[in-house]
Structures are given as structure tokens and as C-alpha cells.
Write a protein that holds these residues in place. Structure first.
Motif, PDB file in Angstrom:
ATOM      1  N   UNK A 384      35.607  14.816 -18.940  1.00  0.00           N
ATOM      2  CA  UNK A 384      35.138  13.506 -18.512  1.00  0.00           C
ATOM      3  C   UNK A 384      35.608  12.407 -19.457  1.00  0.00           C
ATOM      4  N   UNK A 385      35.339  11.159 -19.037  1.00  0.00           N
ATOM      5  CA  UNK A 385      35.840   9.992 -19.767  1.00  0.00           C
ATOM      6  C   UNK A 385      35.222   9.842 -21.144  1.00  0.00           C
ATOM      7  N   UNK A 386      33.907  10.036 -21.227  1.00  0.00           N
ATOM      8  CA  UNK A 386      33.182   9.655 -22.436  1.00  0.00           C
ATOM      9  C   UNK A 386      32.835  10.876 -23.280  1.00  0.00           C
ATOM     10  N   UNK A 387      33.583  11.147 -24.357  1.00  0.00           N
ATOM     11  CA  UNK A 387      33.277  12.321 -25.184  1.00  0.00           C
ATOM     12  C   UNK A 387      31.980  12.170 -25.958  1.00  0.00           C
ATOM     13  N   UNK A 388      31.474  10.930 -26.090  1.00  0.00           N
ATOM     14  CA  UNK A 388      30.202  10.707 -26.761  1.00  0.00           C
ATOM     15  C   UNK A 388      29.060  11.266 -25.915  1.00  0.00           C
ATOM     16  N   UNK A 447      37.275  13.991 -27.991  1.00  0.00           N
ATOM     17  CA  UNK A 447      37.931  14.261 -26.713  1.00  0.00           C
ATOM     18  C   UNK A 447      38.759  15.536 -26.798  1.00  0.00           C
ATOM     19  N   UNK A 448      39.326  15.822 -27.949  1.00  0.00           N
ATOM     20  CA  UNK A 448      40.057  17.083 -28.128  1.00  0.00           C
ATOM     21  C   UNK A 448      39.099  18.273 -28.037  1.00  0.00           C
ATOM     22  N   UNK A 449      37.888  18.095 -28.580  1.00  0.00           N
ATOM     23  CA  UNK A 449      36.865  19.140 -28.465  1.00  0.00           C
ATOM     24  C   UNK A 449      36.511  19.357 -26.996  1.00  0.00           C
ATOM     25  N   UNK A 450      36.381  18.259 -26.235  1.00  0.00           N
ATOM     26  CA  UNK A 450      36.075  18.365 -24.806  1.00  0.00           C
ATOM     27  C   UNK A 450      37.175  19.131 -24.072  1.00  0.00           C
ATOM     28  N   UNK A 458      39.639  29.798 -19.779  1.00  0.00           N
ATOM     29  CA  UNK A 458      40.990  29.988 -19.246  1.00  0.00           C
ATOM     30  C   UNK A 458      41.075  29.573 -17.782  1.00  0.00           C
ATOM     31  N   UNK A 459      40.726  28.300 -17.476  1.00  0.00           N
ATOM     32  CA  UNK A 459      40.715  27.848 -16.083  1.00  0.00           C
ATOM     33  C   UNK A 459      42.125  27.726 -15.524  1.00  0.00           C
ATOM     34  N   UNK A 460      42.198  27.638 -14.205  1.00  0.00           N
ATOM     35  CA  UNK A 460      43.478  27.416 -13.542  1.00  0.00           C
ATOM     36  C   UNK A 460      43.679  25.946 -13.195  1.00  0.00           C
ATOM     37  N   UNK A 461      42.570  25.219 -12.995  1.00  0.00           N
ATOM     38  CA  UNK A 461      42.624  23.794 -12.669  1.00  0.00           C
ATOM     39  C   UNK A 461      41.701  23.034 -13.612  1.00  0.00           C
ATOM     40  N   UNK A 462      42.209  21.955 -14.192  1.00  0.00           N
ATOM     41  CA  UNK A 462      41.391  21.070 -15.023  1.00  0.00           C
ATOM     42  C   UNK A 462      41.356  19.696 -14.352  1.00  0.00           C
ATOM     43  N   UNK A 463      40.149  19.200 -14.113  1.00  0.00           N
ATOM     44  CA  UNK A 463      39.959  17.880 -13.518  1.00  0.00           C
ATOM     45  C   UNK A 463      39.684  16.889 -14.643  1.00  0.00           C
ATOM     46  N   UNK A 464      40.598  15.957 -14.855  1.00  0.00           N
ATOM     47  CA  UNK A 464      40.508  14.991 -15.948  1.00  0.00           C
ATOM     48  C   UNK A 464      40.163  13.628 -15.361  1.00  0.00           C
ATOM     49  N   UNK A 469      41.213   7.168 -21.200  1.00  0.00           N
ATOM     50  CA  UNK A 469      41.137   5.708 -21.077  1.00  0.00           C
ATOM     51  C   UNK A 469      40.430   5.044 -22.243  1.00  0.00           C
ATOM     52  N   UNK A 470      39.512   5.763 -22.929  1.00  0.00           N
ATOM     53  CA  UNK A 470      38.761   5.155 -24.019  1.00  0.00           C
ATOM     54  C   UNK A 470      39.411   5.391 -25.381  1.00  0.00           C
ATOM     55  N   UNK A 471      40.586   6.007 -25.403  1.00  0.00           N
ATOM     56  CA  UNK A 471      41.236   6.350 -26.667  1.00  0.00           C
ATOM     57  C   UNK A 471      42.241   5.276 -27.082  1.00  0.00           C
TER      58      UNK A 471
END
Length: 551
Positions: A384-388, A447-450, A458-464, A469-471
Motif C-alpha cells: 500500500x501507499x502509506x508504510x506508516x 516501504x522496503x519492509x512492506x 512467494x506470491x505470484x502477483x503483487x498489487x502495488x 508516491x510518498x517517497x
């Protein structure tokens, strides 16, 4: 002609965090002036001290922060030694403030209109029935549609972009002499961003409002500011006229910021060759290698009326179709409210589909039972957008990363910890981070932790969903390179949701442009950005901030 005396003059300011026994200086010997009617942009990456400098002006430092040296003159008054009572009369009325994160700065239990009215009433700017008219005017000014209806809604009923616009309306409510805008448009799409910034510029010219703009967006700073101050590690490394800084940067850090900033001419960083979405081809046409096929997808929400009675329907996603080939990145772009985040939530199974289908590996997601849905979520993970907000503040980094493994009962405690260290290395974070808490990390590190947590199963699809945008630009560039490298290494497929067209061009194999719930144009990045067919796509491209020219 520039006025002789600055409205705001920061002189040799230093700020420290900590206790009397141990202090960390985070802002060191900073000096800058902002004249009436002038916009000064403070630019730098996360942790550079730019937001702390802004907080010091309003005397809104955290409890463990204090001004250790220097002066802050506002209209001739030194705010560094002002009493809290004096500051309460100045904040909002004479110095407006627009923070970055609307979720933590709007009261979830108050209607939007009441919160804006409160900003007026505190300073005696609103009386009786006229207050409602002022609120409607402010909401309309910042581009919120149907302001008469929207003012009675709560923050959770607004999109992220609309919540940010409400904060901007609050900051402008009393027509302050100085507006401090801390990343005010980082969550907004380019068309709304342009409207907001045009309005700020109009106020600056018409009312001699000065603007202190805190941003990591160099293109925005170049287009909107009269002068730019570049900060790094708490110090000013370069300052001057915007055109001078952008056209002839002297400091190597400024040069690196410029090189890292994405633009519509940036190179693509994806390495696989897509089959493409050709002009005239239906975006719903599945190929054998597609991991996802979206068919005629619809999502209709019911918006309740006043007092929770009645209500109207709102079509957030309107008959859209597209595919995601394995190992590739498909991006959806559009302004706030276009339906792109709702599409992401439908893909993740976080919202129920009204009609249509999402086929994942050939299976209709809406037909999955509880056990099948649990297995599906192991194969599809979000960032998601907000790692906080997406990391539990009470969990260590290791606990956050291994939580999906615990939930899915994978491995032993020892093997999960080993997997955590492996994932930290994969996202270029040192193993020492495992025992830290989220507040001890920068936004980019969180965000790297997220991303590491999303990869744990080990997913096949990642929804970002607006994941970068906040970086700031340096961390954003590193994160995009990381995503491209992980895709190449692990064969990941991405659904990339963004309002940043320059980023989309760099990371995508195929692009779909959404407007008011519908896909209005589809194609390869080259198709979309070099030969846009839809008027709306051309409007989005035209709204992207451009560097000023001239001396």
C-alpha cells in the motif's frame, strides 16, 4: 519588485531531538528568507530536515524536539521565544499549515464541513449561516465536486486525494499571510495538483500570501517556486533562484536529485519484452500466459444521505476489462476518484464485485470459498501507499515480515527468522533492521519492509497501490529499480496503481488510463506517452509539472 523586508526570516536555526543528556541535532545553522507574495521551496530527501524546519516555524516540534540556536522572525516578531498563547493566535490565522498525511490530520469522527468551519470559527472568521457558504466556497476552490453534499460526509467517505484537498481548504480558510505546505500534493494526481497549485499561485499574487513549500518533487519546485533551498542531513547545501538551481546546480547532491527525478523521457527499467496491447486490440483479450483476466468488471457503492437515511449509488468501476501477463507489469493511471484503487481492492478481494469477473489463474475470484480465498491471498499480496499505516507500530520489523508466514503456518520460528533475514537482504536492508521498530526507520526503509513482507509468501502477483508516491526521488528510484530486479529474478507479476505518469512509463509493460470508472485508453508506454489518443490522456500529460526555462 521584491519587498524590502522578508515576511519570514529564519536565521542560523538549529533544532535537536532527545534529552538533556543526549541530543541529536537534526537541523543545523539553517537560514532562509521568504518575502510577501513569494514561494520558496525547500527540497531534499527523507530525513534531510526540511519538515522539521517547517515545524519549528509554527513551533509544532515533537515533545522531544527543541530549538537550540537561532531566530525565526515572522512579520518582525521572533517566534523562537514567543509564548504558546501568542503562537495559538498566529497559527491558522496568520500562518496556515497544510500537512502531508490526511488520515492522521483529519478527525475521523467529525464531518468534513464541520472541521473546516472549526478552522474559521476558532479565529472568528465565520458567523452563523455565512459559515456554511464559506465552507462550500473553500471546498469548491480546492476542486471537491458537489461541495454542498460532500461537506456532510466523513473523512472515510473521501478518497485520499479528496481528503488532502480538504486539508488544503483548512489551511487556506483564514487567508493567512504565510502558508506552510508540507508535501501538499504528493498524494494527488497531476490534474488536481495543477488546480491546487494554480489556486495557491493566485492567492500569492492577489493577497501577497507567501508560501513555504516543502517537497521532494524537483519538477514541481522548478515550476512553482521563485527560489529553491536544497537540504541534506539537516544543512542547506545549495540555494538560489529556481532557474539557477535547476539549470546549473553546483552541489553534487543537487545534481543527484535531478538525475533521479523521473520524467516522461526517463528510460524504461523493465527488461522483459511484452506481447503489448496493440492499438485497436481489446484489452480483455487474454493470452495463454495471462495470470489475471478482468472481464466487464463493475463496482457500485451506495452513498448514504444526511443522517444515514436514503442515499444514492455511485459507480466506481464501470465495465472494465484487461489482462495481466505473467512476469509483467500492468499499470492503471488516472486522477483521484477514477476507480483505480477500487480496482486494486477488488483484485485483492477486499471489496465485493458488483458484476463481472476477475479470473486468477483461470479461477473466478468471486466464487472462492473461505479456504480457497485464504490460499488465494497467499498467491496475491499488496503493497500500500502509506508504510506508516501499513506496519504495526508495536511489531519489530522481523515480526512484521514474518507475520504472513505465521498466519499461513509456514515453517518454524527459526526458519521464519532465516527467511526474514533473506528478505531484508533481498530489499537491500541490513540484518540489524530486524530488531527495530517502524518509528526507527525512514519512510523509504519502511516501504522496503512492506515490499519484503509482501514477498514473504512467494506470491505470484503483487498489487502495488501508489507504493512509491510518498517517497523522495532518490529512494523512489532505488525502490523502482528493486521492483524491476525482483520481477526479473522471481518472475513476479505486478498490478501497478499510480497517478505518477513518469513513474508508470519507467516500470510498465502495458498501461490502462482510467477516468470516472472506465478505461478510456490502453496501450504500451510508448503508445500512451508518445501518441495519446484520448483527450483525457493528453490532459493528464499536459498537467505534469515542467521545469521553467529562462535565466
Amino acid at each position: 519588485m521584491t519587498p524590502r523586508f522578508p515576511l519570514l526570516s529564519i536565521q542560523n536555526l538549529s533544532v535537536a531531538f532527545g534529552t538533556a543528556a543526549r541530543q541529536l541535532t537534526v537541523v543545523r545553522d539553517v537560514s532562509l528568507d521568504v518575502f510577501p507574495g513569494q514561494t520558496v521551496a525547500v527540497v531534499g530527501e527523507s530525513g534531510s530536515g526540511k519538515s522539521t524546519t517547517a515545524a519549528a516555524v509554527n513551533r509544532l516540534l515533537p515533545a522531544n524536539g527543541r530549538i537550540t540556536a537561532g531566530d525565526i522572525f515572522f512579520d518582525g516578531r521572533n517566534l523562537a521565544d514567543a509564548t504558546e498563547r501568542e503562537m495559538m493566535a498566529i497559527r491558522g490565522a496568520r500562518i496556515g499549515f497544510v500537512p502531508q498525511d490526511p488520515m492522521s490530520n483529519l478527525n475521523p469522527l467529525m464531518r468534513i464541513g464541520d472541521q473546516i468551519a472549526e478552522a474559521l470559527e476558532v479565529h472568528g472568521r465565520s458567523l452563523g449561516k455565512g459559515g456554511r457558504g464559506q465552507v462550500i466556497e473553500l471546498l469548491d476552490m480546492v476542486g471537491i465536486p458537489e461541495p454542498e453534499r460532500r461537506l456532510s460526509q466523513y473523512p472515510h467517505e473521501f478518497s485520499g486525494g479528496m481528503r488532502q484537498r480538504a486539508l488544503i481548504a483548512m489551511g487556506l480558510a483564514c487567508r493567512p499571510g504565510l502558508l506552510i505546505a508540507d508535501e501538499p500534493t504528493s498524494a494527488l494526481d497531476v490534474t488536481v495538483q495543477r488546480r491546487i497549485l494554480d489556486q495557491l499561485e493566485e492567492l500569492t499574487e492577489r493577497m501577497d500570501t507567501a508560501v513555504l513549500l516543502i517537497t521532494h518533487d524537483l519538477a514541481l519546485a522548478a515550476e512553482r517556486a521563485d527560489s529553491i533551498v536544497v537540504m541534506r542531513q539537516g544543512e542547506i547545501v545549495e540555494s538560489g533562484a529556481a532557474t539557477q538551481i535547476l539549470n546549473d546546480p553546483q552541489h553534487d547532491y543537487t545534481q543527484r536529485l535531478l538525475l533521479a527525478a523521473p520524467s516522461l523521457t526517463s528510460r524504461s527499467i523493465v527488461t522483459t519484452t511484452p506481447p503489448g496491447v496493440a492499438r485497436g486490440q481489446r484489452p480483455s483479450e487474454a493470452t495463454p500466459e495471462s495470470i489475471v483476466e478482468v472481464r466487464n468488471l463493475n463496482k457500485i457503492f451506495t452513498i448514504r444521505g444526511p443522517g444515514g437515511r436514503g442515499g444514492t449509488t455511485f459507480t466506481a468501476v464501470d465495465d472494465i476489462s484487461f489482462t495481466i501477463p505473467r512476469g509483467q507489469t500492468v499499470s492503471i493511471v488516472g486522477e483521484s476518484g477514477s476507480g483505480k484503487s477500487t480496482t486494486a481492492n477488488l483484485m485483492l478481494g477486499l471489496e465485493d464485485i458488483t458484476s463481472g469477473q476477475i479470473l486468477f489463474d483461470g479461477t473466478d475470484v468471486s466464487s472462492l470459498g473461505r479456504r480457497e480465498l485464504f490460499a488465494f491471498r497467499r498467491r496475491v499480496q499488496p503493497v500500500f501507499q502509506n508504510p506508516y499505516a501499513s506496519l504495526d507500530p508495536r511489531y519489530t520489523i522481523a515480526e512484521s515480515i514474518t507475520e504472513p508466514l505465521r498466519v499461513h503456518k509456514m515453517g518454524t520460528k527459526t526458519s521464519r527468522h532465516s527467511k526474514c533475514l533473506e528478505l531484508l537482504d533481498q530489499v537491500a536492508l541490513p540484518a540489524i533492521m530486524a530488531d527495530r521498530l517502524p518509528h526507527e526507520l525512514s519512510g523509504g526503509q519502511r516501504q522496503r519492509v512492506a515490499i519484503a513482507r509482501a514477498l514473504a509468501l512467494s506470491p505470484e502477483l503483487v498489487v502495488l497501490d501508489e507504493a512509491v508516491s510518498a517517497l523522495d526521488v532518490l529512494v523512489q528510484a532505488q525502490t523502482l529499480d528493486l521492483l524491476a530486479e525482483l520481477q526479473k529474478e522471481l518472475g513476479l507479476s505486478y498490478l501497478f496503481i499510480s497517478h505518477d505518469l513518469a513513474v508508470v512509463r519507467m516500470i510498465s509493460h502495458a498501461v490502462h488510463v482510467m477516468q470516472r470508472g472506465r478505461i478510456v485508453e490502453s496501450g504500451t508506454p510508448t503508445d500512451i506517452f508518445e501518441d495519446p489518443q484520448a483527450a483525457y490522456t493528453r490532459e493528464l500529460l499536459a498537467a505534469i509539472p515542467a521545469v521553467k526555462s529562462g535565466a
